[in-house]
Write a protein that holds these residues in place. Structure first.
Motif, PDB file in Angstrom:
ATOM      1  N   ILE A  41       0.676  -1.183   0.019  1.00 17.38           N
ATOM      2  CA  ILE A  41       0.096  -0.062   0.126  1.00 17.38           C
ATOM      3  C   ILE A  41       0.817   1.213   0.099  1.00 17.38           C
ATOM      4  O   ILE A  41       0.448   2.223  -0.623  1.00 17.38           O
ATOM      5  N   TRP A  71       2.056   1.798  -3.642  1.00 17.33           N
ATOM      6  CA  TRP A  71       1.132   2.451  -4.296  1.00 17.33           C
ATOM      7  C   TRP A  71       0.734   3.984  -4.132  1.00 17.33           C
ATOM      8  O   TRP A  71       0.733   4.640  -5.064  1.00 17.33           O
ATOM      9  N   VAL A  86      -4.419   4.734  -6.203  1.00 17.58           N
ATOM     10  CA  VAL A  86      -5.129   4.171  -7.050  1.00 17.58           C
ATOM     11  C   VAL A  86      -6.455   4.957  -7.674  1.00 17.58           C
ATOM     12  O   VAL A  86      -6.945   5.293  -6.703  1.00 17.58           O
ATOM     13  N   ILE A  88      -4.690   5.471  -0.754  1.00 18.03           N
ATOM     14  CA  ILE A  88      -5.199   4.147  -0.221  1.00 18.03           C
ATOM     15  C   ILE A  88      -5.038   4.076   1.401  1.00 18.03           C
ATOM     16  O   ILE A  88      -3.824   4.488   1.663  1.00 18.03           O
ATOM     17  N   LEU A  93      -4.977  -4.143  -5.908  1.00 19.06           N
ATOM     18  CA  LEU A  93      -4.739  -2.945  -6.229  1.00 19.06           C
ATOM     19  C   LEU A  93      -4.712  -2.642  -7.981  1.00 19.06           C
ATOM     20  O   LEU A  93      -5.175  -1.722  -8.718  1.00 19.06           O
ATOM     21  N   ASN A 132      -7.152  -0.856 -10.462  1.00 20.35           N
ATOM     22  CA  ASN A 132      -6.656   0.029 -11.431  1.00 20.35           C
ATOM     23  C   ASN A 132      -7.310  -0.301 -12.877  1.00 20.35           C
ATOM     24  O   ASN A 132      -7.734   0.523 -13.351  1.00 20.35           O
TER      25      ASN A 132
END
Lengths: 407, 374
Positions: free
Chosen positions: A84, A87, A93, A98, A347, A351
């Motif tokens: 996470i 990302w 995302v 997130i 994720l 996406n």
């Protein structure tokens, strides 16, 4: 005699349970009351699509942070959190940041249900990574199916996690690990391709579903690949003397022995086989993967596993480096790796779906082709990944990676 | 009137069957014939494999014999089936684990006198480990006897039996505590390396990594050590019981406790000694078992203990030669049924043999119909 042993086991478990209870109780009580308090207003399905830009997207991480296997949960949480964080560093995302919601589900059904209800009803989470244990993942998957929440279990191998009782697939439940019998298939492929084995002797415990599943899958694949199973013998988990079986193995002179049991049996069989001058390699499954494996007894043996940090693929080496940098030099175990993969899978699917809708994301997952740390993942109709497994060799008292085998 | 008719010489057929134990005999005959046919078939198929299985069975049988002796001795003297005996055996195995794997006690002489031949130093070191285990088990058994069994000596026998089961559970789950033995399977290190020989036109030593030529029978130094030390301990026991003053006193106590006390024998002391000797043998068996199977865990005593008990009953509980013969039969029955009938059924078959033998001879093979002696 048998019943006495079962009784003894029950007693041990009773003692363990009572020992765990006091520590576990306060942790479960709080989420349980909160969940039931918020249950009433949140009865309608919580799957209304959110706008694709701005705001936050919540992902729940359900892992056993207390109870019998806290290290399982801590590794899982750390792996998922790292995914996470990576990302978010790239901008999140669908334009959203997130946010992780971590709950302790204790590797048990009741706390897992409480934790799942809490994150779904109170935190309005649409995506769950977890649980580690099948007996906790299965009740969570019921809630996920009922409420249309997307769940990816990183490590639960039980078939029932993704399958309903009637045999149909739960539409929004996936897993990131392969199921047990799959290791038999990979083991057979490795035996034929790498060990050049033409004949095999299969030893298994008839009373253990895990062991039997692997043995059956191995036999089927090994025969299909042109090998011949020259002998099959069963034993019980309480046996310590394997001399009679091993005498038959010596007589049959196979190229290899397939023994997909847990390490206590492997230790016994391995030591006794060496004593009888049986030198052919033994091959097994991830039941061998323990610090308690007697490396002298298992010398010249191979076993299939989910992941090895010694794998030379760049994805693995990057992962080991990043994990060590984040968590002060720790080496990621299989649980951390699979949690990282599960979170990344989720994720990536969000996406590519382009919308915060668990059903659309589930559709995207079904067609995904993803280069995960633990292998390239695609999904079969039962939401079980088709991916590679690593082969670990026990040699000179060390366990080392020798190959990554795709099915 | 009715009573006398049932005792009349004109017995009904049913009564005659019961009285002569015909059902048991017939069943034994059928099963023995079937088993014999299967074994002969196996012998013809591959004589070396058959011989190999017999050799495997002998190794197992001698370990059972050492445990069975403890059951039989204690039963002979106090008429108590000491169900904690298997767990004393487990403690013996753990003493060996701690002595060898943890504290490397088997190397004491080699460390003390480095000039000594390493083989002799290791031999003496290993014997020390066995003696230590025997001493710990003897002490444990005497303590158990004093605390748990002695106060119940005049109570109904069922009370003592239940206490014995309680002691057995206590030892198991006390051992399972994390700070005692832990509930895990633990790998035990052997004090000496394994050497395997194979018989194929003479006896050859197997080089590690070499494959045994087909048609040979293998045996290891571990099997030799088990058989030799068991035989030595058995002969020693036979000597103690038959030729020494203590043995004479033991036999007297077994025969008649009250009269023995009147003759000036310290009955309580003799009972303690009996427990100690039986437990010492179990301790030695524990060490040998841990060396043979290289794994110890807290419940390891249950099954070998039960099988040794069966062996003692099979041979005639209370009889020392009976325990040896019963144990050797059990060892063969187990290995041969695993080898030629079905591995998961091995225990079922072994226990079936017990039932059938008892149907025909309720007192066991060497059992005396009148009363048993140590």
């Amino acid at each position: 005699m048998k019943s006495r042993f079962v009784l003894s086991l029950l007693l041990v478990m009773a003692v363990l349970l009572t020992a765990c209870q006091p520590a576990a109780a306060p942790a479960t009580q709080a989420p349980a009351t909160q969940a039931s308090a918020t249950q009433a207003p949140a009865t309608q399905p919580t799957t209304e699509p959110a706008p694709a830009t701005g705001g936050t997207l919540k992902i729940a991480i359900l892992a056993p942070l207390s109870g019998g296997q806290p290290t399982f949960g801590i590794s899982t949480r750390d792996g998922a959190l790292l995914a996470i964080e990576e990302w978010n560093a790239k901008g999140g995302v669908l334009g959203m940041k997130i946010e992780a919601v971590v709950e302790d589900s204790q590797c048990e059904a009741d706390p897992a249900v409480n934790a799942a209800n809490k994150v779904v009803d109170q935190d309005k989470v649409h995506y769950i990574v977890g649980e580690v244990c099948s007996k906790a993942s299965i009740p969570i998957s019921e809630i996920a199916t009922e409420k249309g929440i997307l769940q990816i279990s990183p490590t639960s191998t039980n078939v029932q996690v993704t399958k309903k009782v009637d045999g149909s697939t739960k539409p929004t439940v996936f897993r990131a690990c392969f199921i047990d019998p799959f290791q038999g298939t990979v083991g057979a492929k490795f035996a034929v391709d790498n060990l050049k084995a033409k004949t095999a002797f299969v030893l298994f415990d008839q009373g253990n579903d895990y062991v039997r599943g692997l043995a059956e899958a191995f036999e089927e694949s090994f025969t299909k690949l042109g090998g011949q199973v020259v002998g099959k013998e069963t034993y019980t988990s309480q046996d310590t003397d394997f001399s009679a079986i091993l005498a038959k193995v010596a007589e049959a002179k196979p190229d290899m022995i397939y023994l997909p049991d847990y390490y206590p049996i492997v230790n016994l069989v391995g030591a006794q086989a060496k004593e009888k001058g049986i030198t052919v390699p033994m091959v097994g499954g991830d039941g061998w993967d323990s610090a308690e494996l007697d490396v002298k007894a298992a010398e010249n043996g191979y076993y299939t596993n989910h992941y090895s940090e010694q794998d030379t693929r760049p994805e693995v080496q990057d992962w080991v480096k990043n994990y060590g940098a984040k968590y002060s030099g720790a080496v990621p175990d299989a649980l951390a790796t699979l949690a990282y993969d599960a979170t990344n899978l989720m994720l990536t699917a969000i996406n590519s779906a382009g919308v915060d809708d668990p059903l659309a994301v589930a559709k995207a997952l079904e067609g995904i082709k993803f280069d995960a740390v633990s292998g390239n993942i695609t999904y079969d109709a039962d939401h079980n990944p088709i991916k590679s497994a690593v082969i670990i060799q026990v040699k000179d008292g060390k366990k080392s990676w020798v190959a990554t085998v795709s099915p | 009137m009715q009573r006398s008719s049932s005792l009349s010489p004109a017995l009904t057929l049913g009564q005659r069957i019961i009285r002569r134990r015909l059902i048991g005999r017939a069943l034994l005959l059928v099963i023995a014939t079937l088993a014999a046919l299967r074994l002969v078939q196996g012998l013809i198929e591959s004589p070396t494999l058959f011989l190999q299985q017999i050799v495997n069975g002998i190794q197992l049988g001698f370990v059972y014999a050492l445990i069975a002796l403890g059951y039989t001795m204690v039963y002979g003297i106090v008429r108590l089936i000491n169900f904690a005996h298997g767990d004393v055996f487990m403690v013996g195995a753990f003493v060996s684990f701690f002595a060898v794997s943890r504290y490397r006690l088997h190397l004491w002489l080699a460390n003390l006198v480095p000039d000594l031949s390493p083989d002799i130093a290791l031999l003496i070191g290993s014997i020390t480990v066995i003696l230590l285990s025997m001493a710990v088990c003897a002490l444990l058994a005497v303590t158990i006897e004093r605390i748990a069994y002695k106060p119940l000596r005049n109570a109904p026998r069922i009370s003592a039996l239940i206490t014995a089961i309680g002691v057995s559970f206590f030892l198991e789950y006390f051992g399972a505590l994390p700070f005692v033995f832990s509930p895990n399977f633990i790998t035990n290190e052997r004090p000496f390396p394994v050497v395997t020989w194979y018989i194929n036109n003479g006896i050859h030593q197997l080089v590690p990594g070499e494959t045994v030529p087909s048609g040979s029978v293998t045996f290891s130094n571990i099997a030799v050590i088990i058989v030799v030390s068991s035989l030595f301990l058995l002969l020693l026991l036979q000597f103690i019981v038959q030729r020494t003053k203590i043995g004479k006193a033991m036999r007297a106590v077994a025969y008649d406790k009250a009269t023995a006390r009147l003759m000036g024998i310290n009955v309580d002391g003799i009972i303690s000694i009996t427990f100690a000797i039986g437990a010492a043998l179990a301790g030695a068996a524990g060490v040998l078992y841990a060396i043979a199977f290289t794994q110890v865990f807290f419940a390891m005593g249950i099954l070998p203990g039960l099988k040794a008990f069966v062996a003692a009953v099979l041979g005639g509980i209370g009889s020392i030669p009976g325990a040896l013969v019963g144990a050797l039969i059990m060892g063969q029955a187990e290995v041969l049924s695993a080898g030629y009938i079905s591995t998961p059924m091995r225990d079922a078959i072994a226990f079936t043999i017990l039932i059938l033998v008892l149907l025909v001879r309720p007192t066991g093979i060497f059992g005396e119909t009148e009363r048993e002696k140590a």
